[in-house]
Design an enzyme around this catalytic site. Structure first.
Site, PDB file in Angstrom:
ATOM      1  N   CYS A   1       0.801  -1.228   0.000  1.00 44.46           N
ATOM      2  CA  CYS A   1       0.000   0.000   0.000  1.00 44.46           C
ATOM      3  C   CYS A   1       0.840   1.287   0.000  1.00 44.46           C
ATOM      4  CB  CYS A   1      -0.982  -0.045   1.160  1.00 44.46           C
ATOM      5  SG  CYS A   1      -2.402   1.011   0.876  1.00 44.46           S
TER       6      CYS A   1
ATOM      7  N   HIS B   1      -3.475  -5.620   2.410  1.00 49.72           N
ATOM      8  CA  HIS B   1      -3.135  -5.718   3.837  1.00 49.72           C
ATOM      9  C   HIS B   1      -3.815  -6.974   4.369  1.00 49.72           C
ATOM     10  CE1 HIS B   1      -1.858  -1.473   4.402  1.00 49.72           C
ATOM     11  NE2 HIS B   1      -2.868  -1.117   3.645  1.00 49.72           N
TER      12      HIS B   1
ATOM     13  N   ARG C   1     -12.406   6.446  -1.264  1.00 51.57           N
ATOM     14  CA  ARG C   1     -11.455   5.394  -0.856  1.00 51.57           C
ATOM     15  C   ARG C   1     -11.938   4.037  -1.358  1.00 51.57           C
ATOM     16  NH1 ARG C   1      -7.610   7.200   2.360  1.00 51.57           N
ATOM     17  NH2 ARG C   1      -6.833   5.119   2.806  1.00 51.57           N
TER      18      ARG C   1
HETATM   19  N1  GLN Z   1      -2.240   6.866   1.985  1.00 48.19           N
HETATM   20  C1  GLN Z   1      -2.348   5.912   0.949  1.00 48.19           C
HETATM   21  C2  GLN Z   1      -3.713   5.857   0.279  1.00 48.19           C
HETATM   22  O1  GLN Z   1      -4.717   6.092   0.930  1.00 48.19           O
HETATM   23  C3  GLN Z   1      -1.941   4.569   1.477  1.00 48.19           C
HETATM   24  C4  GLN Z   1      -2.891   3.988   2.488  1.00 48.19           C
HETATM   25  C5  GLN Z   1      -2.435   2.670   3.043  1.00 48.19           C
HETATM   26  O2  GLN Z   1      -1.240   2.373   3.136  1.00 48.19           O
HETATM   27  N2  GLN Z   1      -3.390   1.878   3.493  1.00 48.19           N
HETATM   28  O3  GLN Z   1      -3.772   5.570  -0.889  1.00 48.19           O
END
Ligand code: GLN
Length: 243
Positions: free
Chosen positions: A94, A194, A128
């Site tokens: 990520c 993740h 998101r």
């Molecule tokens: N900040 C990054 C995004 O939102 C990575 C987030 C994360 O590592 N879960 O794309």
């Protein structure tokens, strides 16, 4: 036999159980009587990363990513590029995945410069991309599923130097548009998964361990382990996500 694993920035990049990836690598090596030393490598620490046998970098918030981007540029960048050049296997999740690319453009328009190790670039999106994810990959030579959890606003687009890690069967993946997830370039895997990725997907763990052992000791045949429990947990998630 002995492996030295480097966990990059564990204090800043460690979301949704990312540390579990390092535990899975260490355990699956130890269960085969391969000795493991895990070392945390933090901000401002200047180390020779090519001396490691395997490297891991996890995910993080935008704020932490900006800090790490500076450290990569000023402190560890050349060392990480050397390690990658020398074939040290590297798993990046990520936020860490995004930072290995060319840039990450935040929603404010500000551009966080990446290391340019992977031929990818990322732009923050309005919504998101969150939830369980299932892929189909051929990383190890045979088709298999990969399960996990994703939560990112970044949309990552791949250049011609990288191959996707897999095809999305359920979830969003790199950008929610082209149906692919993650990147593979040599011994480097970048992914949005993740959850943690490796305990849920032991074949990927073994792929990384094999790359590390081969680089150090030449041809290796990893001893089979009893993965019934891991396999059952994996199948529960596949069924739940695809039904
Ligand atoms: N900040 C990054 C995004 O939102 C990575 C987030 C994360 O590592 N879960 O794309």
């Amino acid at each position: 036999m002995h492996l030295r694993i480097g966990h990059l920035y564990p204090e800043h990049l460690n979301l949704y159980g990312d540390r579990g990836n390092v535990i899975a690598l260490a355990k699956r090596a130890e269960w085969r009587s391969i000795g493991v030393m895990v070392e945390s490598i933090g901000l401002n620490e200047e180390v020779d990363l090519s001396q490691y046998d395997l490297l891991f970098i996890g995910g993080g918030q935008d704020r932490d990513q900006t800090l790490i981007a500076k450290d990569l540029k000023l402190v560890k960048g050349n060392s990480l590029l050397d390690a990658a050049d020398g074939g040290v296997p590297l798993l990046a999740v990520c936020g860490g995945y995004q930072l290995l690319g060319k840039y990450y453009r935040l929603s404010t328009g500000e551009e966080v410069e990446g290391l340019g190790l992977l031929d990818i670039s990322t732009e923050a999106g309005a919504k998101r991309l969150i939830g369980n994810i299932v892929l189909e990959t051929e990383l190890t030579g045979e088709k298999q599923t990969v399960v996990g959890f994703e939560n990112h606003s970044g949309r990552t687009f791949l250049g011609s130097e990288v191959k996707p890690l897999g095809k999305v069967l359920s979830g969003s993946g790199n950008n929610g548009e082209d149906g692919f997830e993650g990147s593979v370039q040599g011994n480097i895997i970048g992914t949005y998964i993740h959850g943690s990725l490796l305990p849920k997907n032991p074949k990927i763990t073994d792929w990384l361990l094999t790359r590390a052992l081969e680089r150090k000791f030449g041809q290796v045949q990893l001893q089979e382990l009893n993965d019934n429990l891991e396999e059952s947990a994996h199948q529960v998630m596949v069924k739940r996500s695809l039904s």
